[in-house]
Design an enzyme around this catalytic site. Structure first.
Site, short mmCIF file in Angstrom:
data_model
loop_
_atom_site.label_atom_id
_atom_site.label_comp_id
_atom_site.label_asym_id
_atom_site.label_seq_id
_atom_site.Cartn_x
_atom_site.Cartn_y
_atom_site.Cartn_z
N HIS A 199 47.87 31.04 19.14
CA HIS A 199 47.15 31.31 18.10
C HIS A 199 47.91 30.71 17.04
CE1 HIS A 199 47.73 33.83 14.06
NE2 HIS A 199 46.31 33.51 14.37
N TYR A 202 46.73 28.56 9.13
CA TYR A 202 47.52 28.13 7.95
C TYR A 202 46.43 28.23 6.77
CZ TYR A 202 51.23 27.03 11.35
OH TYR A 202 52.44 27.26 12.09
N ARG A 203 47.02 28.69 5.63
CA ARG A 203 45.99 29.29 4.79
C ARG A 203 46.65 29.00 3.40
NH1 ARG A 203 48.13 33.36 7.56
NH2 ARG A 203 49.14 35.01 6.24
N ARG A 354 31.38 36.47 7.79
CA ARG A 354 30.77 35.88 8.88
C ARG A 354 31.30 36.46 10.15
NH1 ARG A 354 29.79 31.26 11.86
NH2 ARG A 354 27.54 30.37 11.68
N TYR A 355 30.71 37.43 10.44
CA TYR A 355 31.51 38.27 11.69
C TYR A 355 31.57 37.58 13.06
CZ TYR A 355 30.02 41.83 8.33
OH TYR A 355 29.85 42.51 7.18
N GLU A 356 30.51 36.70 13.24
CA GLU A 356 30.94 35.83 14.49
C GLU A 356 32.10 34.84 14.61
OE1 GLU A 356 29.25 35.81 17.36
OE2 GLU A 356 27.59 37.09 16.60
N SER A 357 32.36 34.38 13.50
CA SER A 357 33.50 33.40 13.23
C SER A 357 34.81 34.49 13.21
CB SER A 357 33.50 32.69 11.91
OG SER A 357 32.53 31.89 11.90
#
Length: 396
Positions: A199, A202-203, A354-357
């Protein structure tokens, strides 16, 4: 007159070719087109300004051109802005786009025939921006691999502010507060239990409280979750990130390795999710460029830290016992992500989430067994011992 028109047509197409060449990062082609165009323009009596206008919005500086072929999809922010802006949000978006493209191409290279599904999406419900979700599933090497970027802005909900304040910040809960965030995140779940899960995230985050000065910080990290302990792999992973950290601060690796061990702690099981790596949050200083440079070094370490391990073990033999242990340990991975992970919690409290992401990080298959403990002295027990008592993998 006919020859004059023919030459003007040729010249015009030369400029168009130059524009296309720049957009594809073929800078020599663009430069030659521009020089020929301006020279030809003066011969034809066309002003230099008119000639340049045929390549509106394009710069002749090499370092401003975007190679869109490096990216998995069209950037969320218009390319014309990204080419010229010095804003940290835009610089970070370009870094995220490149990291996403590099990692996806490396995964596809190893995978062979299975390719990523690319989903470029836009936000709604008062949130501006969007993201690019890249997902590969049911491959020969990778059971699921996802690499996401998001570039969003809007108003923070009070519950999101409270969550951020619980981490040591002092943001006003009652005030209207806008935010901007950009990041790249990935979880890679291999098929072979001898290959660890990896995993990284970076943000960059900005908040703008009313009547207050803008606040900003970086965050991120990379961590490894093996199913069977291989000390050579663990040392390679940690050494790679120690080298990245050491370029920017002699204390960074030890500090962020300890933070990683503490952050990825599954409280109800009294163990870590994996064998760690690095993790940091609220990373800022008076020099934003230095902070960005550090984050870039960490992001650049993703491929050399992990994919040699994939190549080393993707064809290792395994049986039902190893597969069942992998699925059992994936259950622990799910527990941490849904119960403790801050990014998941923040995502669910963001308007238009966006729950899928968000849920892309979960493995496609996992199992739970009632009060299961591996046999003493087994390889599975050896792993749990390290998860309960983290080791120092490199000399600090």
């Amino acid at each position: 007159m006919a020859s004059r028109r023919g030459l003007m047509f040729l010249l015009s197409n030369t400029f168009r070719a130059g524009a296309v060449g720049l957009r594809r990062n073929s800078r020599k082609f663009y430069r030659s087109g521009l020089i020929l165009g301006i020279t030809g323009g003066s011969l034809l009596g066309i002003s230099t300004v008119s000639a340049k206008e045929l390549v509106i919005g394009l710069s002749d500086e090499d370092d401003t051109a975007l190679n869109l072929e490096e990216f998995m999809a069209t950037p969320i922010t218009p390319s014309a802005i990204l080419e010229t802006s010095s804003e940290m949000m835009h610089r970070m978006e370009l870094l995220c786009l490149k990291v996403q493209g590099d990692v996806c191409r490396e995964i596809e290279r190893i995978e062979g025939t299975t390719k990523f599904k690319v989903d470029r999406w836009l936000k709604c419900e008062g949130i501006e921006g969007g993201g690019i979700t890249c997902i590969l599933e049911d491959g020969a090497v990778f059971e699921r691999a996802g690499v996401n970027i998001s570039v969003v802005s809007g108003n923070l909900r009070p519950e999101a502010v409270k969550s951020m304040n619980s981490q040591g910040r002092d943001l006003p809960v009652e005030e209207t507060m806008t935010f901007s965030a950009v990041g790249v995140s990935s979880v890679i779940h291999p098929r072979n239990p001898m290959v660890p899960t990896m995993h990284f995230n970076y943000r960059y985050f900005e908040v703008n409280p009313d009547m207050s000065e803008k606040q900003w910080w970086f965050g991120g990290g990379s961590d490894l979750t093996p199913y069977y302990l291989n000390e050579k792999d663990a040392k390679h992973f940690h050494c790679t990130y120690k080298s990245a950290c050491d370029m920017h601060g002699p204390s960074y690796y030890a500090r962020f390795k300890r933070w990683c061990d503490d952050y990825f702690y599954i409280k109800h099981r009294c163990m870590r999710r994996g064998i760690g790596g690095i993790f940091f949050d609220d990373f800022k200083s008076k020099n934003a460029d230095a902070c960005f440079s550090f984050v870039k070094s960490c992001a650049d370490a993703v491929i050399p830290s992990y994919f040699p391990l994939v190549q080393r073990h993707k064809n290792d033999p395994f049986g039902m016992r190893e597969r069942e242990w992998q699925l059992f340990r994936r259950g622990h991975y799910v527990e941490f992500n849904l119960l403790y992970d801050r990014g998941t919690k923040f995502g669910f409290t963001t308007p238009g989430a966006r729950y899928e992401s968000i849920l892309m990080s979960l493995p496609p298959r996992a199992t739970w067994r009632y009060c299961h403990e591996p046999s003493k002295g087994s390889e599975e027990a050896e792993l749990l011992e390290v998860l309960r008592h983290p080791k120092e993998w490199v000399t600090v």
